[in-house]
Design an enzyme around this catalytic site. Structure first.
Site, mmCIF file in Angstrom:
data_model
loop_
_atom_site.group_PDB
_atom_site.id
_atom_site.type_symbol
_atom_site.label_atom_id
_atom_site.label_comp_id
_atom_site.label_asym_id
_atom_site.label_seq_id
_atom_site.Cartn_x
_atom_site.Cartn_y
_atom_site.Cartn_z
ATOM 1 N N HIS A 109 -50.526 -31.680 62.680
ATOM 2 C CA HIS A 109 -50.783 -32.102 61.299
ATOM 3 C C HIS A 109 -49.495 -32.624 60.715
ATOM 4 C CE1 HIS A 109 -49.914 -27.785 61.457
ATOM 5 N NE2 HIS A 109 -49.300 -27.908 60.288
ATOM 6 N N HIS A 111 -47.790 -33.124 57.106
ATOM 7 C CA HIS A 111 -47.854 -32.812 55.676
ATOM 8 C C HIS A 111 -47.365 -34.043 54.910
ATOM 9 C CE1 HIS A 111 -47.786 -28.244 56.133
ATOM 10 N NE2 HIS A 111 -47.305 -28.609 57.298
#
Ligand code: 5GP
Length: 126
Positions: A109, A111
């Site tokens: 992921h 951010h």
């Protein structure tokens, strides 16, 4: 050694629809959603739909279609949230990996954080 992906991680469960999320953007190969514990006024997580544990895993093994889609999704999220530099004040893109990177969820992921001055990137060690 090959990368080990744990399909029980929370983002895999979000991708399977087992856990709700606040979706910002969905594309053929990527999903972007609000972080559950935002650290800035804008805090969106962008993930690939494929089973990649970290950015290095993705960069080495994802298809070109996945890589293009994911990169474009990040650009679109920056635009949609108003932090992109053509109209906004900027952002920080962070991808933690592994033990030293203090990665909580073992599915890649990125951010995207912004909406305020985020300060310097790292605190001094110790
Ligand atoms: P990491 O430390 O792995 O880079 O960041 C994991 C992020 O995932 C954290 O910022 C945390 O708040 C977020 N997170 C953990 N569980 C959930 C969840 O169930 N839903 C959402 N939307 N975010 C989560």
């Amino acid at each position: 050694m090959s990368y080990a992906y744990d399909a029980t991680n929370i983002f895999a469960r979000i991708l399977r629809g087992e856990i709700p999320n606040k979706t910002v953007l969905e594309t053929p190969h990527s999903l972007a959603f609000e972080d559950i514990r935002p650290q800035a006024p804008v805090h969106v997580l962008v993930i690939p739909k494929g089973p990649y544990v970290s950015y290095d895993h993705f960069a080495r093994e994802a298809s070109e279609a996945e890589i293009v889609d994911f990169t474009r999704a990040i650009g679109e999220v920056c635009k949609m949230t108003g932090v992109a530099l053509d109209a906004g004040n900027g952002f920080r893109a962070v991808s933690n990996a592994g033990m030293d990177g203090v990665q909580e969820v073992p599915h890649l992921h990125v951010h995207i954080m912004g909406g305020r001055d985020l300060g310097r990137m790292l605190q001094p060690a110790g």
